[in-house]
Structures are given as structure tokens and as C-alpha cells.
Design an enzyme around this catalytic site. Structure first.
Site: not given
Length: 394
Positions: A52, A104, A176, A201
Site C-alpha cells: 500500500r 468535471y 487539472d 485519459k
């Protein structure tokens, strides 16, 4: 190869953070599919103790992305919104964020429905001018959140000018950069403190992986982000990191084709009688064209449009009539996609808020892929022609 290495973008895309496996010579970074690591003694290990917290495949990806963005640190997440959440978790009750109003839907939902109830304030404004940012900021403002190009209106914001305003008040700036990718735009070089990517993306580019990343050269922010991974557990899987490393090797090649095809598609749509408006920053009369030309290498692979018959019903008919443009969520893959933001990617934003931000209910968003330009235009032409035919009932 470090973030400051003078090698060109394509060379760094292929090599940064990666070297042949020392045990086998494998040129591709292995998928270290392990949950834990053997230690020589308690807390004496080879740099990894629990998956992790860290994984060699993830480390290679983080170093690769940091190099592409010109950052000192890269932190990979299980998704883009996990990266946004990690940034926002540095804020405390009473802190304030100024954000672009066109953004978004998942970002808006996270801000309004998760962090605002915990006492963080948000103001959403059109940041077309530095003065707009200065007016929106308060003594409690701790973060400026910028999307550019925005989703889905493709507005362009001057990162350098906005970062200068924020710097005067010692406020952090996060950008972003998902729509542009580091190949087209590098916000850290323009004064931003943090860069966020949905690696799902353009960085992933093949519609087969979910991921996110935050890049920064600020040691304090990097420490905070890595702590979030350790404490909250929003870590990406090793195979997902491997797939992203495979993809970044061709990012520069894919982005050039995305941009060329989007330019051709935008020109075609603008000349069609069935289309009322085309949103594309590559047009010289686009309000943000001059800024985009200055801070971006090219104008991206996204195009939005409003049909002459500006109704949701007509937009749906158009989207259902395409063959190569698949009706689906997401963007940035090699295949072309078409979507209806008001009911899909931005459905979590109340209708009145969407409209106030300038998002019409009938707007259609295209993610232009890397197929042959002529075939994409023919597909859109067929779909637009279908609008002139009587609608089927029942």
C-alpha cells in the site's frame, strides 16, 4: 533520468523512471504483484515494506510522470478523483477554495458533497481574468483549483497570470491538466504548485485502466500526498501502473494525431449547417486562443458542439447515429467517443448550476481519437445528415 534531464519529451516518455530489470535484462518494468516484502530485520529492508505504501512498478510510473511534468515528485493514485481528494484533505474547516466554474462533474461532486460538509468553503467562478480570481479570494483562501482546457466548454485560463495572483497571497495553485496532458502543457513551469491527472485519459490512452497522479516540486505537498496513500489506501494496482508505463511511451505520438484529427473535425463541424456552435481553442476567434497558443504546444483532442436544433432530443439522435464515435463516458483513448455532459459526466452538477456556468443541456462533447481523419469526418457527416430524416416513433 531525472525531471531536469535535458533529453527531449519523447525520449523521457520512453525511458524516464525505467531501466532494464537487473535480474533478467527485461526491457519492460516488471509487474511486481506482491502485497509485502521480506525484511532483513525489523524495519530493515530494500526500500519497500508493504505494497500500500510503495511498489517498484508504481515507483517507475511516478518517476516517469514526474519527468514528463518537470516535477521533483510524482504520486500515483487509484483514480483521478482519489488524487483530487488527497489534495483537498490538506485543507481544514474554515479554509476556502476558489475553483473554475466549468469543471468535471466528479470534481464538483467531491468538493460540494464530500468536503464542503466538513467545513471547507468553495467559490466557483470564471477565471478568465486575474481580477476575477483576486475578487473571489478571501483571507481564508488556501487553494486555487484550475482546469484548462475546461471540461466540457474548453475554456482556456492563463495559468501564469492566475498563479501570480495566488502567489501574492501565499495560496497554492493546483491545475487539472488531464485535457492537455504534459505533452501539450506543463503547469508547473507556469507557476502552479500541483498538477493533477486522471491517468485514465490521455496518459493511459487505451481505455483499459483507471488511475490518477499528482505531480509537484514542493516537498511539503509531496509528503502530504504520500501520507494520504499510506493512511487512506488509494493506491493503484501494480498492473495498472504497468499499463500506464506502456502507454506513456507513445504519448507524444498519440497526442500529435489527436490534435491533428481534432483540428480537422472542428473545421468540418464549423462549416456544417446543422451545427450552431463549435467550441475549440484552436480557432483564432476562440476567447482563449491567444493564451492557449502561448501556454500549450497544440490545442488538444477535444471538441464540443451545439447543434442548430439545440435540444437534448436532437443531441441524443445525433450521438446514437454515429458509428466510429462511440457513445460512452471518458475521453482520451485512441478510439473516438461522443458524450452528453449534462446527463453523463456532469450529471452530478445541478441543472441550474450547469446553465449558470454556460453549459447548455444540448451540448455534445467529442473526444477525437487517432483513427483516419476522413473516416471520422464521414461518420459525423452521416450522423448530421440523419438529423434531417424523420424521427422514428415507438
Amino acid at each position: 533520468m531525472t525531471p531536469s534531464d535535458p533529453a527531449g519529451f519523447g525520449t523521457r516518455a520512453v525511458h524516464a523512471g525505467q531501466r532494464p530489470d537487473p535480474s533478467t535484462g527485461a526491457i519492460m518494468t516488471p509487474v511486481y504483484q506482491t502485497s509485502t516484502y521480506v525484511q532483513h530485520a525489523p524495519d530493515v529492508h530494500q526500500g519497500y515494506d508493504y505494497a500500500r505504501v510503495g511498489n517498484p512498478t508504481r515507483t517507475a510510473l511516478e518517476q516517469n510522470l514526474a519527468s514528463l511534468e518537470g516535477a521533483a515528485h510524482g504520486v500515483a493514485f487509484a483514480s483521478g478523483v482519489a488524487g483530487i481528494d488527497a489534495i483537498l484533505r490538506r485543507l481544514r474547516p474554515g479554509d476556502h477554495v476558489v475553483s473554475t466554474s466549468d469543471l468535471y462533474g466528479g470534481t464538483y461532486r467531491l468538493m460540494r458533497q464530500v468536503h464542503e460538509p466538513m467545513g471547507v468553503g468553495f467559490t466557483f467562478v470564471d477565471l478568465a481574468s486575474p481580477d476575477a480570481l483576486a475578487e473571489a479570494m478571501t483571507d481564508a483562501t488556501k487553494l486555487v483549483w484550475i482546469e484548462t482546457p475546461t471540461n466540457p466548454l474548453l475554456r482556456i485560463y492563463d495559468v501564469e497570470a492566475l498563479a501570480a495572483v495566488a502567489r501574492e497571497r501565499d495560496v497554492a495553485v493546483a491545475v487539472d491538466n488531464t485535457f492537455a496532458s504534459p505533452y501539450l502543457q506543463r503547469p508547473l513551469a507556469l507557476g502552479a504548485d500541483l498538477v493533477l491527472h486522471s491517468t485514465t485519459k490521455y496518459l493511459g490512452g487505451h481505455s483499459d485502466v483507471i488511475g490518477g497522479a499528482v505531480l509537484t516540486s514542493d516537498d511539503g505537498w509531496a509528503e502530504h500526498l504520500r501520507f494520504q496513500i499510506k493512511a487512506v489506501g488509494a493506491a493503484p494496482a501494480p498492473l495498472d501502473c504497468f499499463l500506464l508505463l506502456r502507454s506513456t511511451k507513445t504519448l507524444h505520438l498519440r497526442m500529435e494525431r489527436h490534435c491533428a484529427n481534432a483540428r480537422a473535425v472542428a473545421d468540418f463541424l464549423r462549416g456544417h449547417d446543422a451545427v450552431a456552435r463549435v467550441l475549440y481553442p484552436g480557432f483564432e476567434d476562440h476567447p482563449g486562443h491567444e493564451v492557449a497558443a502561448r501556454q500549450m504546444r497544440d490545442f488538444g483532442g477535444m471538441v464540443s458542439l451545439v447543434l442548430a436544433d439545440d435540444t437534448v432530443e436532437t443531441a441524443v439522435r445525433f450521438m446514437q447515429s454515429t458509428r466510429l464515435f462511440s457513445l460512452a463516458e471518458s475521453l482520451g483513448g485512441v478510439e473516438s467517443l461522443v458524450s452528453h455532459p449534462a446527463s453523463m459526466t456532469h450529471g452530478s452538477i445541478p441543472a441550474d448550476v450547469r446553465r449558470a456556468a454556460g453549459l447548455p443541456d444540448g451540448l455534445v462533447r467529442l473526444s477525437v481519437g487517432v483513427e483516419d481523419e476522413g473516416d471520422l469526418i464521414a461518420d459525423l457527416n452521416r450522423a448530421l445528415a440523419a438529423l434531417a430524416e424523420p424521427a422514428l416513433v415507438g
